[in-house]
Design an enzyme around this catalytic site. Structure first.
Site, PDB file in Angstrom:
ATOM      1  N   TYR A 109       0.851  -1.193   0.000  1.00 48.16           N
ATOM      2  CA  TYR A 109       0.000   0.000   0.000  1.00 48.16           C
ATOM      3  C   TYR A 109       0.882   1.236   0.000  1.00 48.16           C
ATOM      4  CZ  TYR A 109      -3.269   3.569   1.619  1.00 48.16           C
ATOM      5  OH  TYR A 109      -4.035   4.708   1.731  1.00 48.16           O
ATOM      6  N   GLU A 199      -3.224   7.532  -4.244  1.00 50.29           N
ATOM      7  CA  GLU A 199      -3.203   6.266  -3.504  1.00 50.29           C
ATOM      8  C   GLU A 199      -3.055   5.088  -4.462  1.00 50.29           C
ATOM      9  OE1 GLU A 199      -5.928   4.778   0.110  1.00 50.29           O
ATOM     10  OE2 GLU A 199      -6.866   4.462  -1.840  1.00 50.29           O
TER      11      GLU A 199
END
Ligand code: GDP
Ligand code: MN
Length: 390
Positions: A109, A199
């Site tokens: 992530y 993101e």
């Protein structure tokens, strides 16, 4: 302003951030044709909506034949996609993104956003990426690592090293290098196009040891759009609530909420206080609407129309402290909106300040039916009583 995944990935490419090859499609046939042009199997068919959690909601399908690509696209385009972020009614899907499938070894992530408390950009990294990152962040925050960035010196190589060398097991030297390069590029993009969020989840290390952004999310800071015409062109109005879109068009600070009391207020602070009072009186606000200090008659008219168009609204509270915005301008705006569409719900008005007498007179002479409240507390109590009556 939110971008679609396929739009975000085009920008990623420009910044040298590696992404799978893909092609956007609006019909099952277009999706099948796209797959023919791309390498596969496998292919991945992905719903393009402004909401996350698509994987768990059935909006992401990994398939192994062109026929399956067609069927997956048909299934995704057929009905609204319901995910954790869409609410129970779901979101209509207008496009799918067809991509070359990736053999995933590890899911990481990576995100860049602004930390408001620190007043700095923050790079967030976790080796436990993938669809359960929210649970990881809530249950094991020690697995989510952060590096704050000094806006003047920018992203530093040591910060990338700090993040990647914390990984266990440590990836091979090639993947490590690619990860550190990618972090630098994502940060450059974040600053370069005025993101409020960039993101990548999952950021993937493939079976062959390459690093690839399998998902991509970009939010652009709305305040930067005046100097970013190229970004305005990427806006997809189909993704917006129609009332939000109308409010945006007329420069009104409007946020739709779930209650049944519509409120029109001037000034964000007064709007917040009014919402608090409505709640304290035992009801729920249907919206936040700050018409602002310098609202014109037209803006008032549009704002009032937006409240009337919200079918959840059962009573309306107008709470105005006339300063720069004069009470007579407010009254004229309300009357002109009321002329166009009949007011089907009780209206409570609390006016104070500049030209208040004239404002009251305009409302009275208009023939509009409304109740007058002497102060804010009384206004909230009155409007709550109107919806409780039913
Ligand atoms: P989100 O659920 O809306 O965040 O959508 P993502 O784009 O992150 O996709 C959800 C999940 O689908 C990912 O976490 C992956 O596990 C899986 N996925 C996406 N693309 C691929 C792919 O090319 N190959 C494989 N094997 N899985 C994929
Ligand atoms: Mn994702």
């Amino acid at each position: 302003m939110k971008l679609h995944e396929y739009q975000a990935k085009e920008i990623f490419r420009k910044y040298g951030i590696p992404v799978p090859e893909g092609c956007v499609a609006s019909s099952p046939d277009e999706a099948a044709a796209a797959a023919d042009e791309l390498q596969g199997p496998p292919w991945v068919v992905k719903a393009q909506v402004h909401a996350g959690g698509r994987g768990k909601g059935g909006g992401i399908k990994v398939v192994r034949s062109v026929e399956e690509v067609r069927n997956a696209a048909a299934a995704i385009l057929e009905r609204p996609l319901v995910t954790k972020q869409t609410g129970p009614e779901g979101k209509k899907v207008f496009q799918v993104f067809v991509e070359e499938g990736v053999e995933i070894e590890r899911e990481l992530y990576l995100a860049v956003t602004i930390d408001r408390a620190m007043g700095k950009p923050v790079v967030i990294f976790s080796q436990s990426g993938g669809m359960d990152i929210e649970e990881v962040a809530a249950g094991s925050p020690e697995l989510v690592w952060k590096q704050f960035v000094d806006i003047r010196s920018g992203w530093m190589p040591y910060q990338a090293r700090t993040l990647v060398y914390g990984m266990d097991p440590l990836p091979g030297p090639k993947a490590l290098k690619e990860l550190m390069n990618l972090m630098e590029r994502v940060y450059a993009m974040f600053i370069g196009i005025d993101c409020s969020l960039a993101e990548i989840n999952p950021l993937v290390i493939t079976k062959s040891g390459d690093v690839l952004a399998v998902d991509a999310k970009i939010n652009i800071d709305d305040n930067s759009l005046v100097r970013r015409k190229e970004m305005q062109a990427l806006d997809d109005p189909r993704e917006k609530d129609p009332l939000d879109a109308k409010a945006q068009k007329y420069n009104l600070n409007y946020i739709r909420l779930n209650g049944n009391i519509g409120a029109m207020v001037n000034g964000a602070g007064l709007a917040m206080a009014t919402m608090d009072l409505i709640k304290m009186a035992g009801a729920e606000p249907a919206n936040f609407l700050d018409v602002g200090g310098g609202a014109s008659e037209e803006m008032i008219t549009r704002g009032f129309e937006i409240i009337l168009e919200d079918e959840k609204v059962e009573a309306i509270l107008i709470n105005i402290f006339g300063g720069i915005l004069r009470c007579d301008v407010l009254a004229r705006g309300v009357v002109s909106a009321a002329r166009k569409s009949a007011i089907r719900v009780p209206l409570i008005v609390r006016l104070e300040g500049t030209n208040v007498e004239e404002g009251r007179r305009i409302l009275q002479e208009s023939g509009l039916k409304f109740l007058v409240a002497g102060d804010m507390g009384e206004a909230a109590a009155l409007v709550t009583k109107q919806v409780k009556k039913k």
